[in-house]
Design a protein around this motif. Structure first.
Motif, PDB file in Angstrom:
ATOM      1  N   VAL A 136      14.589   7.371 -15.909  1.00  0.00           N
ATOM      2  CA  VAL A 136      13.748   6.232 -16.281  1.00  0.00           C
ATOM      3  C   VAL A 136      13.503   6.274 -17.779  1.00  0.00           C
ATOM      4  O   VAL A 136      13.247   7.328 -18.352  1.00  0.00           O
ATOM      5  N   SER A 137      13.552   5.115 -18.383  1.00  0.00           N
ATOM      6  CA  SER A 137      13.266   5.061 -19.823  1.00  0.00           C
ATOM      7  C   SER A 137      11.839   4.574 -20.044  1.00  0.00           C
ATOM      8  O   SER A 137      11.253   3.900 -19.194  1.00  0.00           O
ATOM      9  N   ALA A 138      11.278   4.932 -21.195  1.00  0.00           N
ATOM     10  CA  ALA A 138       9.918   4.525 -21.534  1.00  0.00           C
ATOM     11  C   ALA A 138       9.829   3.007 -21.520  1.00  0.00           C
ATOM     12  O   ALA A 138      10.749   2.314 -21.949  1.00  0.00           O
ATOM     13  N   GLY A 139       8.728   2.488 -20.983  1.00  0.00           N
ATOM     14  CA  GLY A 139       8.519   1.051 -20.887  1.00  0.00           C
ATOM     15  C   GLY A 139       9.001   0.458 -19.578  1.00  0.00           C
ATOM     16  O   GLY A 139       8.771  -0.718 -19.316  1.00  0.00           O
ATOM     17  N   SER A 140       9.666   1.241 -18.767  1.00  0.00           N
ATOM     18  CA  SER A 140      10.156   0.745 -17.478  1.00  0.00           C
ATOM     19  C   SER A 140       9.002   0.523 -16.521  1.00  0.00           C
ATOM     20  O   SER A 140       8.006   1.243 -16.532  1.00  0.00           O
ATOM     21  N   GLU A 141       9.173  -0.489 -15.673  1.00  0.00           N
ATOM     22  CA  GLU A 141       8.187  -0.718 -14.620  1.00  0.00           C
ATOM     23  C   GLU A 141       8.731  -0.104 -13.331  1.00  0.00           C
ATOM     24  O   GLU A 141       9.888  -0.308 -12.986  1.00  0.00           O
ATOM     25  N   ILE A 142       7.884   0.684 -12.676  1.00  0.00           N
ATOM     26  CA  ILE A 142       8.293   1.318 -11.433  1.00  0.00           C
ATOM     27  C   ILE A 142       7.227   1.095 -10.376  1.00  0.00           C
ATOM     28  O   ILE A 142       6.094   0.709 -10.684  1.00  0.00           O
ATOM     29  N   MET A 143       7.607   1.317  -9.148  1.00  0.00           N
ATOM     30  CA  MET A 143       6.627   1.351  -8.065  1.00  0.00           C
ATOM     31  C   MET A 143       6.269   2.811  -7.868  1.00  0.00           C
ATOM     32  O   MET A 143       7.124   3.647  -7.612  1.00  0.00           O
ATOM     33  N   PHE A 144       4.997   3.112  -8.009  1.00  0.00           N
ATOM     34  CA  PHE A 144       4.535   4.499  -7.962  1.00  0.00           C
ATOM     35  C   PHE A 144       3.764   4.737  -6.667  1.00  0.00           C
ATOM     36  O   PHE A 144       2.848   3.985  -6.342  1.00  0.00           O
ATOM     37  N   PRO A 145       4.120   5.788  -5.890  1.00  0.00           N
ATOM     38  CA  PRO A 145       3.430   6.030  -4.617  1.00  0.00           C
ATOM     39  C   PRO A 145       1.991   6.502  -4.830  1.00  0.00           C
ATOM     40  O   PRO A 145       1.723   7.334  -5.688  1.00  0.00           O
ATOM     41  N   ILE A 146       1.083   5.939  -4.052  1.00  0.00           N
ATOM     42  CA  ILE A 146      -0.319   6.353  -4.126  1.00  0.00           C
ATOM     43  C   ILE A 146      -0.780   6.983  -2.817  1.00  0.00           C
ATOM     44  O   ILE A 146      -1.925   7.376  -2.685  1.00  0.00           O
ATOM     45  N   GLY A 147       0.120   7.101  -1.847  1.00  0.00           N
ATOM     46  CA  GLY A 147      -0.203   7.739  -0.575  1.00  0.00           C
ATOM     47  C   GLY A 147      -0.213   6.752   0.574  1.00  0.00           C
ATOM     48  O   GLY A 147      -0.326   5.539   0.385  1.00  0.00           O
ATOM     49  N   SER A 148      -0.072   7.275   1.771  1.00  0.00           N
ATOM     50  CA  SER A 148      -0.076   6.485   2.999  1.00  0.00           C
ATOM     51  C   SER A 148       0.932   5.343   2.967  1.00  0.00           C
ATOM     52  O   SER A 148       0.673   4.255   3.472  1.00  0.00           O
ATOM     53  N   GLY A 149       2.071   5.577   2.341  1.00  0.00           N
ATOM     54  CA  GLY A 149       3.122   4.563   2.303  1.00  0.00           C
ATOM     55  C   GLY A 149       2.786   3.381   1.409  1.00  0.00           C
ATOM     56  O   GLY A 149       3.388   2.325   1.541  1.00  0.00           O
ATOM     57  N   SER A 150       1.842   3.540   0.490  1.00  0.00           N
ATOM     58  CA  SER A 150       1.424   2.468  -0.405  1.00  0.00           C
ATOM     59  C   SER A 150       1.870   2.783  -1.828  1.00  0.00           C
ATOM     60  O   SER A 150       1.954   3.941  -2.219  1.00  0.00           O
TER      61      SER A 150
END
Length: 145
Positions: free
Chosen positions: A53-67
């Protein structure tokens, strides 16, 4: 436990119940260690993915419980890692990965030790069960004609 002859069956039954309680506690410990190991593996995988991943990229980050939440990555070269006792430190990704790999090794060793303890408790319970089962079998008439 090898020689149980002459022991009161009630004492052996109490020992068996105690071994069962200990085995249940050990299984709970095993579950906690397995959860920690899975968490550690996820962290290592995440660090591996951050290398792509490069700086500035948008990602989906896990926060737990499949969210997940959407997040912009501003730094891809460092992370904050727990070093124990409630302390965290900022480290470069390779160093953080090493810390987590060492933790994974310790957790794996702990899991092996817990498995060995559980196996020993199982053997002790089995020995008591076998002995008590033999006591309950009717004694044959030896030497009668």
């Amino acid at each position: 436990m090898a020689d149980m002859n002459g022991q009161d069956p009630r004492v052996l039954a109490n020992q068996h119940r105690e071994f069962q309680r200990r085995a249940e506690m050990v299984q709970q410990q095993m579950s906690m260690v397995q959860l920690s190991l899975e968490d550690c593996n996820r962290a290592i995988s995440t660090i591996d993915e951050l290398n792509n991943v490069s700086a500035g990229s948008e990602i989906m980050f896990p926060i737990g419980s499949g969210s997940f939440v959407y997040a912009n990555i501003t730094h891809t070269d460092k992370t904050v890692v727990d070093i124990g006792a409630g302390y965290t430190v900022e480290r470069p990704l390779p160093e953080a990965k090493e810390i987590l790999q060492r933790r994974r090794e310790r957790l794996t060793t702990a899991l092996e030790n817990i498995n060995n303890t559980l196996a020993q408790l199982g053997q002790q319970m089995q020995a008591i069960e076998s002995f008590l089962a033999k006591l309950q079998q009717p004694q044959g008439n030896v030497g009668s004609q």
